[in-house]
Every structure is written in structure tokens, then in C-alpha cells.
Design a protein around this motif. Structure first.
Motif, PDB file in Angstrom:
ATOM      1  N   UNK B  51       6.452 -24.489  29.898  1.00  0.00           N
ATOM      2  CA  UNK B  51       7.901 -24.629  29.953  1.00  0.00           C
ATOM      3  C   UNK B  51       8.255 -25.459  31.182  1.00  0.00           C
ATOM      4  N   UNK B  71       3.938 -33.482  24.462  1.00  0.00           N
ATOM      5  CA  UNK B  71       5.098 -32.674  24.091  1.00  0.00           C
ATOM      6  C   UNK B  71       4.994 -32.175  22.651  1.00  0.00           C
ATOM      7  N   UNK B  75       4.146 -26.860  20.687  1.00  0.00           N
ATOM      8  CA  UNK B  75       4.277 -25.749  19.729  1.00  0.00           C
ATOM      9  C   UNK B  75       2.934 -25.124  19.378  1.00  0.00           C
ATOM     10  N   UNK B  76       1.893 -25.962  19.257  1.00  0.00           N
ATOM     11  CA  UNK B  76       0.593 -25.418  18.871  1.00  0.00           C
ATOM     12  C   UNK B  76      -0.043 -24.631  20.004  1.00  0.00           C
ATOM     13  N   UNK B  78       1.789 -22.878  22.091  1.00  0.00           N
ATOM     14  CA  UNK B  78       2.551 -21.626  22.145  1.00  0.00           C
ATOM     15  C   UNK B  78       2.175 -20.669  21.018  1.00  0.00           C
ATOM     16  N   UNK B  79       1.621 -21.214  19.949  1.00  0.00           N
ATOM     17  CA  UNK B  79       1.190 -20.325  18.863  1.00  0.00           C
ATOM     18  C   UNK B  79      -0.009 -19.496  19.289  1.00  0.00           C
ATOM     19  N   UNK B  83       4.648 -14.012  23.595  1.00  0.00           N
ATOM     20  CA  UNK B  83       5.402 -13.764  24.827  1.00  0.00           C
ATOM     21  C   UNK B  83       6.550 -12.787  24.577  1.00  0.00           C
ATOM     22  N   UNK B 103       8.849 -15.377  13.021  1.00  0.00           N
ATOM     23  CA  UNK B 103       7.775 -15.989  13.798  1.00  0.00           C
ATOM     24  C   UNK B 103       6.670 -16.505  12.885  1.00  0.00           C
ATOM     25  N   UNK B 106       8.014 -19.741  11.046  1.00  0.00           N
ATOM     26  CA  UNK B 106       7.972 -20.886  11.955  1.00  0.00           C
ATOM     27  C   UNK B 106       6.606 -21.563  11.922  1.00  0.00           C
ATOM     28  N   UNK B 107       5.540 -20.761  11.796  1.00  0.00           N
ATOM     29  CA  UNK B 107       4.214 -21.377  11.754  1.00  0.00           C
ATOM     30  C   UNK B 107       3.802 -21.653  10.312  1.00  0.00           C
ATOM     31  N   UNK B 108       4.775 -21.623   9.415  1.00  0.00           N
ATOM     32  CA  UNK B 108       4.604 -21.996   8.013  1.00  0.00           C
ATOM     33  C   UNK B 108       3.567 -21.146   7.288  1.00  0.00           C
ATOM     34  N   UNK B 109       3.643 -19.831   7.523  1.00  0.00           N
ATOM     35  CA  UNK B 109       2.784 -18.905   6.780  1.00  0.00           C
ATOM     36  C   UNK B 109       3.313 -18.782   5.357  1.00  0.00           C
TER      37      UNK B 109
END
Lengths: 369, 228
Positions: B51, B71, B75-76, B78-79, B83, B103, B106-109
Motif C-alpha cells: 500500500x 502496479x 492484486x495478485x 494481495x490474494x 488482512x 472476496x 473478486x478472485x473470479x471463483x
């Protein structure tokens, strides 16, 4: 490549976003509506000006006047040639009688044209209509070529005729019995009594075409209202430029309004974006629903004014035609179906693009977490 | 697992949050980062999440230098890191179930994976009966459980907790801590930034004490203020 279920998710989220912030969405839709309305009105005005100018343009013709001494066969030959000129949309033959009739109608002075039926001095002519005033110069050049070709042809024939006659005369003077026999043998290299060839005679005559004192046999005058054509072309250009500027200005104004509206919805969802960032959402995943939302706002905002203006366009034109009757005699307005066939897609693209662009811009700031 | 090498962070306003900090956290460890406010705890968490960027030094997570990732790759990163925060950060318009499922979306499960995993995690944090409740219908402790469930739903190897018990009464705080311990027992590396003295003292885990951006103490099994 985006997964289908992700797309579904974006669409669902985008639509639910629309309803969650109902007031904001409504404000944004109204903003787009206002912008698209102004866009449509300006497009209608600009398009109609163009449409009317096109009509006026086709009314500006080129007149081609024909000499009295050529045969009807030659006249139809010239007509055929004129019809073949590119950019010429129509060729109208005006006979001597037609010309007289037209004169009677327009000058109203029968005394002035009285007694002309017997020996009509008015020439035969062609009225040419061209597709666009910008092409007037090209067409005139082509007509001038026809004029010259015709003159060269007829001058050559005349020279040949004279040449033959002079040879016959010469032969007659020498030996009257054999006079007719040699005429067939005359060609370009034949010489007259002074030793000048027929070819040289022709060349001399052709070079005199268009010179001082020369009288055209076929097309003797080409008359084109150059200044009218030029100013029409200039007006068309100006209208075109104004319309482009108008669209750009409208685009900038409405995009900034949309950005501010969507910024508010984004602000409301700042936390959501923040959380999405923490759980590892990509930027495009976060943008997705906002883009869908923006697209919906834009397209809904564009559809409504499209429908309203489409239905009211013909009504408004009718009212103008009835109230200002002179208008109807001078020109027609662009037909609604034709006009809206291009206004509707432009408006939808404009609205949708505006919405999507607004969303992307609004979210951008919040993605930097 | 996590390695900081001579990390210094100076914010734009000139305040020095971390000074030449080096530390290593092994896979499966449970670590308390303690210190008063302004000691640099939060900066440490933010650095691990990318961050904020370190002014100098290297940060390695799973042997990957996160200073070097772009940048687009954040996201990858943070997966791989769950937190939780002091203020829970739940979406008020979504139910407990939806907050956690979110959540995974967001990771396209796949919806199937979501349907299978979410209830299991909800029951693990003990909220099966409140799956359909909204955050404002829950107590602070319950909200933090939801946040925990959300943090671990994608099975990250690392879980960061920034003052996870800061807003909770002591009893609830203990419940959350024991949950964190459970999560750690299942193999997740857990880093907890806190100033909850009693808890740290009682748990006897590794403690890294920060003061004004410097590591004061790093003990294998210690209490909050052995020397502070």
C-alpha cells in the motif's frame, strides 16, 4: 480474457448500483438526456442546412448554348457527350420553342417577344445539373473539351470540303472532262495549286479556333453561376466545421457533468472499492460495474431523447411547412427516417461512450490504494 | 516467508516511520508486532500489502521482492495475504454470507466453489446462524469474525491483522485471538500488530517490539513489555 461469470457479475452489480443510488442515477440520466437532446437538435439543424444546400446546389445548373447552324444530328451528338460527363446528374434540352415559352412566362412582356415565332432568335441550349457545386470546375473543363473537339471536327470537315471544291475547280479549269474522277484520291497529303497540303490547311484552321473573330459553330457559350456555386460550397464547409465543433464542445461539457455525477456514486462506494483492493481485485474488476452503470445511464439517457425527437420531428416540420408556406416552395426538409437513421446510432454511441468514459475517469482516483 | 532487509520508510511529510528495519518471519509462525501508536506497526502492515513503498531496503514475501512487482500485479500479491483491520471494513449493504463470498467473486471463483467454501468458513468462525444478517445487526466481535472469514476464504499463506481487537471488549478480544490461533494452527503465517498487552503476555508467542521505527526487541516467546 474476461470470464463470462465475471461479466455477469459486473452487469448485475452495475444494475444494482443504478438502483441503489436511484437519485444519483436519475440525475445522471437527466444530464445525459439534456446533452443528447442538444446534440440531436444541433444535428437536425446542421443536417437540414446541408440537405437544403444540396437542393439549392442541384438547382444551380450550367447552361450550354448551341449555335443555330448545326444540324439536329450534331445537337444530339453533343447531348450524348454532355450526358457522359461525370458529376453531371441531368441534362435537359431546351429547344428554341422552349426558350421562347420560358421567356414569355418570365418576362410577361408579350410585345417584346411578339412575332418571334417565325424567326426565333433564341438559341437551343442544354441545362446541366451537377451533383455538387464543388465539381463545377471539373464539369466546365469537360464541357470545354467537348466544345473544342466538336469545333475541331467541324472545322476540319469544312476545310476538307473547301479543299475538294478548290481542287475540283482547278481540275475544271485545266480539263473539264476529267474533273470528277480525281476527287476520291484526295487525302491529308494532297496539295492545292499553291503546293499547300490539306493537313497544313487543317492545322491552320484548327489553330484559329477560339482566336479573335472566331465564331463557334456548336457550343458557343457556357454559362455557369460561379459565385453562387462558390458561396454554397463555402457555406457547406462552414456548416460542417460548426457541427464538428458543436459535437466536441457538447462532448466535453457533458462528460464533465457525468464525471461529477458518477464521482458521487463512486464516493459512496469508496469503502467498497477499498475493500475490493484489499482482497485482491484487479483494477478492471473494480471498474467493471461502474462502467456497466455508466453505460446504462448513458444509453438510457440517449434513448429517451431519441424517441421523443424522432416522433416530434415530422410534426415540427409539418408545422413549419404550414405556417411558413414560402418554405415549402423553396425547399424540402430532410426526411425524418433518413435523418434519424444516423442520428440514433450517433446519440447512442455518444451517450454510452459518455457514461463509460465518465465512470472510468471517476473511479480512477480511488484505484490508487 | 516474510523478510525485511534494511527497510526504511520516510513519508512525504518527512516523518520517519521505519528506520533500517530487518526481520525474518518463517512459514507458519505467529508473530505479534507491538508498540505504541506511531511506532511503525501500521507502516509495516502497509508495506507488506504494498500500500506504501519503502524508501529503501527490500521486502521479500515467498522469496519474491515485492518492490519489483508492477502496479498491475499488486492484486495478485494481495490474494496471497489476508488482512483484517481494527474497524472490520465490512460492506454494510451485504449480508455476512455476501461479504465473505464477495472476496471469492473478486478472485473470479466459480459459483460452485463459492457455495461450497463460504458456509464452511462461516461455521469455522462460528457464525452459521447469522449468515443472513447484515453487519449492523452484529456485535463488534461478530463483525470481526466476518472480516476474519473474508480474510482467509481464499486460503492465503499469510494473514495480517492490524489491531484486530482494538475495538473489542477483552472477552471478545480473546475469542478473536483464539480464532487467529486456530487459523495459525492450520498452517497460515499470522502477523498481528497490536498493543493489547494482556493478550500478548498470555499467548507467549514471538514478539517484535517497535519504538519510533526501530526494532527494540525480537523475542521467540515473550510478553508485551519485558523491557519497554
Amino acid at each position: 480474457m474476461m470470464k463470462f461469470r465475471t461479466l455477469k457479475y459486473h452487469i448485475r452489480q452495475g444494475i444494482s448500483g443504478l438502483f441503489k443510488n436511484r437519485l444519483m442515477s436519475l440525475a445522471a440520466v437527466i444530464t445525459v438526456m439534456a446533452c443528447v437532446f442538444i446534440l440531436i437538435i444541433s444535428l437536425c439543424v446542421v443536417e437540414n442546412i446541408g440537405y437544403i444546400l444540396d437542393q439549392l446546389e442541384t438547382k444551380i445548373g450550367i447552361s450550354v448554348f448551341i449555335g443555330d447552324n448545326i444540324s439536329d444530328k450534331d445537337v444530339s451528338f453533343i447531348e450524348q457527350k454532355l450526358k457522359e460527363v461525370s458529376h453531371v446528374s441531368d441534362v435537359k434540352y431546351i429547344s428554341k420553342d422552349d426558350a421562347l415559352e420560358w421567356g414569355r412566362k418570365n418576362f410577361n412582356g408579350k410585345e417584346f417577344l411578339a412575332g418571334l415565332e417565325e424567326d426565333n432568335p433564341l438559341p437551343r441550349s442544354f441545362d446541366l445539373f451537377i451533383d455538387s457545386s464543388e465539381n463545377q470546375r471539373v464539369v466546365i473543363d469537360a464541357i470545354e473539351k467537348i466544345q473544342r473537339d466538336f469545333e475541331e471536327d467541324s472545322v476540319s470537315k469544312k476545310v476538307e470540303e473547301n479543299f475538294k471544291n478548290s481542287i475540283i475547280q482547278q481540275k475544271k479549269d485545266e480539263n473539264s472532262e476529267n474533273a470528277d474522277l480525281n476527287i476520291e484520291q484526295i487525302d491529308d497529303s494532297s496539295k492545292d495549286a499553291d503546293g499547300v497540303t490539306l493537313e497544313e490547311h487543317k492545322k491552320a484552321a484548327i489553330s484559329a479556333i477560339g482566336g479573335e473573330g472566331y465564331e463557334y459553330a456548336g457550343i458557343y457559350k457556357i454559362s455557369a453561376p460561379q459565385s453562387a456555386a462558390d458561396s454554397l460550397a463555402a457555406i457547406k464547409n462552414t456548416v460542417r466545421i460548426i457541427s464538428i465543433i458543436l459535437i466536441i464542445v457538447m462532448g466535453i461539457i457533458s462528460t464533465s457533468i457525468i464525471i461529477n455525477t458518477i464521482k458521487l456514486t463512486v464516493l459512496i462506494r469508496k469503502n467498497e472499492i477499498n475493500i475490493m483492493k484489499y482482497v485482491g481485485a484487479t483494477d478492471w474488476f473494480i471498474r467493471g460495474p461502474f462502467i456497466v452503470e455508466g453505460l446504462f445511464i448513458g444509453i438510457i439517457g440517449a434513448i429517451i431523447p431519441c424517441i421523443i425527437s424522432w416522433f416530434s420531428y415530422d410534426e415540427i416540420i409539418n408545422i413549419i411547412n404550414q405556417d411558413v408556406s414560402i418554405v415549402k416552395r423553396l425547399f424540402e426538409f430532410s426526411p425524418g427516417s433518413e435523418l434519424f437513421a444516423f442520428i440514433i446510432p450517433i446519440s447512442l454511441i455518444f451517450g454510452g461512450g459518455l457514461g463509460a468514459l465518465g465512470s472510468i475517469t471517476s473511479v480512477r482516483k480511488h484505484l490508487k490504494v | 516467508m516474510i523478510s525485511l532487509q534494511n527497510v526504511t520508510k520516510i513519508y512525504d511529510n518527512g516523518s520517519q516511520a521505519l528506520k533500517n528495519v530487518s526481520l525474518d518471519i518463517e512459514k507458519g509462525e505467529f508473530v505479534f508486532v507491538v508498540g505504541s501508536s506511531g511506532s511503525g506497526k501500521s507502516t509495516l502492515i502497509k508495506l507488506l500489502l504494498k500500500e506504501v513503498e519503502p524508501t529503501s531496503g527490500n521486502i521479500l514475501i515467498n522469496d519474491e521482492n515485492i518492490a519489483q512487482i508492477s502496479r498491475k500485479e499488486i492484486p495478485y500479491l494481495r490474494r496471497k495475504i489476508g488482512v483484517v483491520f481494527q474497524d472490520f471494513r465490512l460492506l454494510p449493504s451485504k449480508t455476512v454470507y455476501e461479504n465473505i463470498a464477495f472476496a471469492m467473486q473478486v478472485v473470479e471463483a466459480t459459483p460452485r466453489e463459492i457455495r461450497r467454501t463460504v458456509p464452511a468458513v462461516i461455521s469455522m468462525v462460528g457464525l452459521s446462524k447469522k449468515a443472513k444478517a447484515y453487519p449492523n445487526q452484529l456485535s463488534g466481535g461478530e463483525q470481526q469474525r466476518v472480516a476474519l472469514a473474508r480474510a482467509i476464504i481464499n486460503k492465503p499463506p499469510v494473514l495480517l491483522a492490524d489491531e484486530p481487537t482494538g475495538n473489542l471488549d477483552p472477552e471478545t478480544a480473546w475469542e478473536i485471538m483464539s480464532l487467529l490461533k486456530d487459523i495459525n494452527m492450520r498452517g497460515t503465517t499470522v502477523v498481528v500488530a497490536t498493543h493489547a498487552k494482556e493478550i500478548v503476555d498470555a499467548m507467549q508467542k514471538r514478539v517484535i517490539a517497535l519504538k519510533k521505527g526501530v526494532i527494540l526487541r525480537d523475542v521467540r516467546e515473550g510478553g508485551y513489555n519485558d523491557e519497554i
